[in-house]
Design a protein around this motif. Structure first.
Motif, PDB file in Angstrom:
ATOM      1  N   ALA A 173       0.850  -1.192   0.000  1.00 30.31           N
ATOM      2  CA  ALA A 173       0.000   0.000   0.000  1.00 30.31           C
ATOM      3  C   ALA A 173       0.885   1.242   0.000  1.00 30.31           C
ATOM      4  O   ALA A 173       1.768   1.377   0.852  1.00 30.31           O
ATOM      5  N   ALA A 174       0.641   2.140  -0.957  1.00 27.03           N
ATOM      6  CA  ALA A 174       1.447   3.356  -1.081  1.00 27.03           C
ATOM      7  C   ALA A 174       0.638   4.434  -1.777  1.00 27.03           C
ATOM      8  O   ALA A 174      -0.206   4.145  -2.635  1.00 27.03           O
ATOM      9  N   GLN A 175       0.921   5.688  -1.434  1.00 25.70           N
ATOM     10  CA  GLN A 175       0.317   6.841  -2.105  1.00 25.70           C
ATOM     11  C   GLN A 175       1.414   7.580  -2.858  1.00 25.70           C
ATOM     12  O   GLN A 175       2.486   7.835  -2.301  1.00 25.70           O
ATOM     13  N   PHE A 176       1.127   7.947  -4.111  1.00 25.22           N
ATOM     14  CA  PHE A 176       2.145   8.567  -4.950  1.00 25.22           C
ATOM     15  C   PHE A 176       1.481   9.427  -6.002  1.00 25.22           C
ATOM     16  O   PHE A 176       0.269   9.296  -6.280  1.00 25.22           O
ATOM     17  N   ALA A 177       2.262  10.329  -6.597  1.00 27.09           N
ATOM     18  CA  ALA A 177       1.710  11.254  -7.597  1.00 27.09           C
ATOM     19  C   ALA A 177       1.437  10.544  -8.920  1.00 27.09           C
ATOM     20  O   ALA A 177       0.375  10.727  -9.525  1.00 27.09           O
ATOM     21  N   PHE A 178       2.402   9.765  -9.398  1.00 27.01           N
ATOM     22  CA  PHE A 178       2.205   8.990 -10.624  1.00 27.01           C
ATOM     23  C   PHE A 178       3.204   7.847 -10.652  1.00 27.01           C
ATOM     24  O   PHE A 178       4.271   7.909 -10.018  1.00 27.01           O
ATOM     25  N   GLY A 179       2.847   6.784 -11.359  1.00 24.29           N
ATOM     26  CA  GLY A 179       3.717   5.626 -11.496  1.00 24.29           C
ATOM     27  C   GLY A 179       4.093   5.398 -12.944  1.00 24.29           C
ATOM     28  O   GLY A 179       3.337   5.729 -13.858  1.00 24.29           O
ATOM     29  N   GLN A 222       8.364   2.544 -11.059  1.00 23.51           N
ATOM     30  CA  GLN A 222       8.785   3.639 -10.192  1.00 23.51           C
ATOM     31  C   GLN A 222       7.561   4.434  -9.777  1.00 23.51           C
ATOM     32  O   GLN A 222       6.800   4.914 -10.630  1.00 23.51           O
ATOM     33  N   LEU A 223       7.370   4.559  -8.455  1.00 23.20           N
ATOM     34  CA  LEU A 223       6.307   5.383  -7.900  1.00 23.20           C
ATOM     35  C   LEU A 223       6.908   6.750  -7.612  1.00 23.20           C
ATOM     36  O   LEU A 223       7.757   6.896  -6.724  1.00 23.20           O
ATOM     37  N   CYS A 224       6.481   7.750  -8.358  1.00 20.38           N
ATOM     38  CA  CYS A 224       7.089   9.077  -8.308  1.00 20.38           C
ATOM     39  C   CYS A 224       6.260  10.002  -7.424  1.00 20.38           C
ATOM     40  O   CYS A 224       5.029   9.978  -7.472  1.00 20.38           O
ATOM     41  N   GLY A 225       6.951  10.827  -6.642  1.00 21.78           N
ATOM     42  CA  GLY A 225       6.255  11.743  -5.751  1.00 21.78           C
ATOM     43  C   GLY A 225       5.544  11.003  -4.627  1.00 21.78           C
ATOM     44  O   GLY A 225       4.341  11.203  -4.407  1.00 21.78           O
ATOM     45  N   MET A 226       6.280  10.187  -3.880  1.00 16.97           N
ATOM     46  CA  MET A 226       5.676   9.434  -2.772  1.00 16.97           C
ATOM     47  C   MET A 226       5.136  10.386  -1.712  1.00 16.97           C
ATOM     48  O   MET A 226       5.807  11.324  -1.294  1.00 16.97           O
ATOM     49  N   ALA A 227       3.905  10.105  -1.257  1.00 19.96           N
ATOM     50  CA  ALA A 227       3.248  10.980  -0.292  1.00 19.96           C
ATOM     51  C   ALA A 227       3.292  10.435   1.130  1.00 19.96           C
ATOM     52  O   ALA A 227       2.756  11.057   2.049  1.00 19.96           O
ATOM     53  N   GLY A 228       3.917   9.287   1.321  1.00 18.61           N
ATOM     54  CA  GLY A 228       3.999   8.675   2.645  1.00 18.61           C
ATOM     55  C   GLY A 228       4.819   7.415   2.569  1.00 18.61           C
ATOM     56  O   GLY A 228       5.417   7.091   1.527  1.00 18.61           O
ATOM     57  N   PRO A 229       4.868   6.642   3.655  1.00 16.67           N
ATOM     58  CA  PRO A 229       5.626   5.389   3.657  1.00 16.67           C
ATOM     59  C   PRO A 229       4.932   4.319   2.824  1.00 16.67           C
ATOM     60  O   PRO A 229       3.807   4.520   2.346  1.00 16.67           O
ATOM     61  N   ILE A 230       5.598   3.188   2.646  1.00 14.25           N
ATOM     62  CA  ILE A 230       4.970   2.036   2.019  1.00 14.25           C
ATOM     63  C   ILE A 230       4.780   0.960   3.078  1.00 14.25           C
ATOM     64  O   ILE A 230       5.653   0.751   3.933  1.00 14.25           O
ATOM     65  N   TRP A 245      10.909   6.884   5.167  1.00 14.03           N
ATOM     66  CA  TRP A 245      12.199   7.495   4.843  1.00 14.03           C
ATOM     67  C   TRP A 245      12.029   8.983   4.566  1.00 14.03           C
ATOM     68  O   TRP A 245      10.908   9.489   4.502  1.00 14.03           O
ATOM     69  N   ASP A 246      13.142   9.660   4.396  1.00 19.37           N
ATOM     70  CA  ASP A 246      13.166  11.094   4.125  1.00 19.37           C
ATOM     71  C   ASP A 246      12.823  11.338   2.659  1.00 19.37           C
ATOM     72  O   ASP A 246      13.674  11.260   1.783  1.00 19.37           O
ATOM     73  N   ARG A 247      11.561  11.626   2.403  1.00 18.46           N
ATOM     74  CA  ARG A 247      11.098  11.783   1.017  1.00 18.46           C
ATOM     75  C   ARG A 247      11.469  13.141   0.427  1.00 18.46           C
ATOM     76  O   ARG A 247      11.326  13.337  -0.786  1.00 18.46           O
ATOM     77  N   THR A 248      11.940  14.075   1.263  1.00 18.91           N
ATOM     78  CA  THR A 248      12.442  15.325   0.687  1.00 18.91           C
ATOM     79  C   THR A 248      13.735  15.082  -0.081  1.00 18.91           C
ATOM     80  O   THR A 248      14.051  15.818  -1.020  1.00 18.91           O
ATOM     81  N   LEU A 249      14.483  14.047   0.297  1.00 14.17           N
ATOM     82  CA  LEU A 249      15.716  13.706  -0.411  1.00 14.17           C
ATOM     83  C   LEU A 249      15.496  12.584  -1.427  1.00 14.17           C
ATOM     84  O   LEU A 249      16.079  12.610  -2.513  1.00 14.17           O
ATOM     85  N   LEU A 250      14.680  11.613  -1.072  1.00 16.25           N
ATOM     86  CA  LEU A 250      14.406  10.479  -1.965  1.00 16.25           C
ATOM     87  C   LEU A 250      12.905  10.458  -2.246  1.00 16.25           C
ATOM     88  O   LEU A 250      12.132   9.817  -1.527  1.00 16.25           O
ATOM     89  N   PRO A 251      12.459  11.157  -3.287  1.00 13.96           N
ATOM     90  CA  PRO A 251      11.026  11.362  -3.481  1.00 13.96           C
ATOM     91  C   PRO A 251      10.285  10.218  -4.176  1.00 13.96           C
ATOM     92  O   PRO A 251       9.062  10.260  -4.274  1.00 13.96           O
ATOM     93  N   SER A 252      11.008   9.224  -4.665  1.00 13.08           N
ATOM     94  CA  SER A 252      10.376   8.131  -5.404  1.00 13.08           C
ATOM     95  C   SER A 252      10.653   6.793  -4.740  1.00 13.08           C
ATOM     96  O   SER A 252      11.501   6.674  -3.851  1.00 13.08           O
ATOM     97  N   LEU A 253       9.931   5.779  -5.203  1.00 12.19           N
ATOM     98  CA  LEU A 253      10.154   4.405  -4.757  1.00 12.19           C
ATOM     99  C   LEU A 253      10.162   3.509  -5.982  1.00 12.19           C
ATOM    100  O   LEU A 253       9.193   3.498  -6.748  1.00 12.19           O
ATOM    101  N   GLN A 254      11.252   2.794  -6.188  1.00 14.66           N
ATOM    102  CA  GLN A 254      11.267   1.783  -7.239  1.00 14.66           C
ATOM    103  C   GLN A 254      10.874   0.442  -6.629  1.00 14.66           C
ATOM    104  O   GLN A 254      11.397   0.049  -5.589  1.00 14.66           O
ATOM    105  N   ILE A 255       9.931  -0.231  -7.267  1.00 16.33           N
ATOM    106  CA  ILE A 255       9.556  -1.589  -6.867  1.00 16.33           C
ATOM    107  C   ILE A 255      10.146  -2.546  -7.885  1.00 16.33           C
ATOM    108  O   ILE A 255       9.850  -2.465  -9.076  1.00 16.33           O
ATOM    109  N   TRP A 256      10.996  -3.423  -7.405  1.00 18.41           N
ATOM    110  CA  TRP A 256      11.711  -4.397  -8.237  1.00 18.41           C
ATOM    111  C   TRP A 256      11.199  -5.790  -7.880  1.00 18.41           C
ATOM    112  O   TRP A 256      11.500  -6.316  -6.817  1.00 18.41           O
ATOM    113  N   HIS A 257      10.388  -6.360  -8.747  1.00 18.73           N
ATOM    114  CA  HIS A 257       9.790  -7.676  -8.523  1.00 18.73           C
ATOM    115  C   HIS A 257      10.541  -8.703  -9.355  1.00 18.73           C
ATOM    116  O   HIS A 257      10.604  -8.606 -10.579  1.00 18.73           O
TER     117      HIS A 257
END
Length: 329
Positions: A173-179, A222-230, A245-257
């Motif tokens: 579960a994650a909130q993000f601006a766009f993937g 890649q989930l870009c512009g993460m709005a909270g934790p996963i 994590w500190d999303r001001t420095l690392l604003p995205s999350l890559q999911i590698w399946h």
């Protein structure tokens, strides 16, 4: 390579000097052991130093600077292909994810390690701390970066959770601006999405909110512009983890399946894991792609961190385990 194990009322965690890797973690939840991280079946058996350090000991969580490797790749979406002309950077994910770090301090509750980068690079030194959180099933980590001069570089963290045996039984579960689907895996013009439950693929949308995927071995988004934790919940175990994590420095999350989908040494089709990777990067591409103009930062999401000569930049993240009712989503 050496190892140090942390102990506290809520579990144990082992950190290796190779890649400063949090190789294993065993949380205690309501009197039961819960181990969320993936572990390579070859861990501790490879002495071939031509294989990148983090692949020799592939475990739960390690820092990456720069993030990725890149290089030209076939079948890349047109808006990316012109950016990917430079040879791949080696080692993959930079010296931090390859070399043996030096232990500066170690106690049952905390370890601090350091690594000096090669003289010609932007980075002078990095330090990493992994510490238990007293009274909680949680680990608090930091990754501090000292540059030799002003500059920009891609950066990331690389936690990898284990995949359950049955498809769909790990809920994300994650909130993000766009993937975005990785450009090597995206249909032309159909790589963007707004919900993990509807990630476009050639055979139709797939639900990356519930993994492992039944019919797809390898898929990166890649989930870009993460709005909270996963949050990751093991539905059949009544437990999960929150990665913050500190999303001001690392604003995205890559999911590698990857589910038994990578061949060649050291993989040999044996590895199962889901990387939940906080990044300031454009996927796992060459650092020059992330630090230059690209389709992600063109939409206002930074793909690199900016460093100031002589000033430490510290990225913090935490991993917190929790109990959950079976069947939660």
């Amino acid at each position: 390579m050496s190892a140090h194990t942390l102990h506290w009322d809520h579990g144990t965690a082992t950190v290796l000097t190779t890649a400063a890797m949090l190789a294993e973690c065993r949380f205690i939840l309501n009197g039961k052991a819960f181990s969320p991280f993936a572990r390579a079946p070859w861990m501790g058996t490879i002495d071939d130093m031509t294989i990148t350090g983090h692949l020799r000991e592939l475990g739960g969580d390690f820092p990456c600077l720069p993030f990725g490797s890149g290089g030209p790749r076939p079948g890349v979406a047109p808006e990316w292909s012109q950016l990917m002309q430079r040879p791949a950077l080696l080692p993959i994910h930079g010296p931090a994810a390859d070399r043996d770090w030096t232990i500066l301090e170690a106690s049952p509750s905390r370890i601090r390690l350091a690594l000096d980068y090669p003289d010609a690079t932007l980075i002078e030194r990095v330090e990493r701390v992994v510490a238990v959180r007293p009274g909680a099933p949680a680990l608090d980590c930091s990754f501090a970066i000292l540059p030799r001069r002003n500059g920009t570089i891609s950066a990331g963290l690389h936690p990898i959770l284990r995949l359950p045996q049955q498809p769909g039984r790990l809920a994300l579960a994650a909130q993000f601006a766009f993937g975005l689907v990785h450009p090597t895996q995206a249909l032309v013009g159909q790589g963007a999405f707004s919900d993990l439950s509807a990630v476009p693929q050639a055979g139709g949308d797939v639900d990356m909110g519930h993994v492992p995927l039944a019919a797809i071995a390898n898929l990166n988004v890649q989930l870009c512009g993460m709005a909270g934790p996963i949050t990751a919940t093991y539905l059949d175990e009544g437990a999960g983890v929150i990665l913050d994590w500190d999303r001001t420095l690392l604003p995205s999350l890559q999911i590698w399946h990857t589910d038994l989908g990578i061949n060649g040494a050291p993989w040999h089709g044996q590895y199962r894991g889901i990387g939940l990777e906080p990044i300031a990067a454009a996927f796992d591409f060459h650092d020059s792609v992330s630090t230059g103009p690209n389709p992600i930062n063109a939409r206002g999401v930074p793909t690199a961190i900016t460093l100031e000569q002589g000033k430490w930049t510290t990225i913090r993240h935490s991993i917190t385990a929790f109990s959950a009712q079976e069947g939660a989503s």
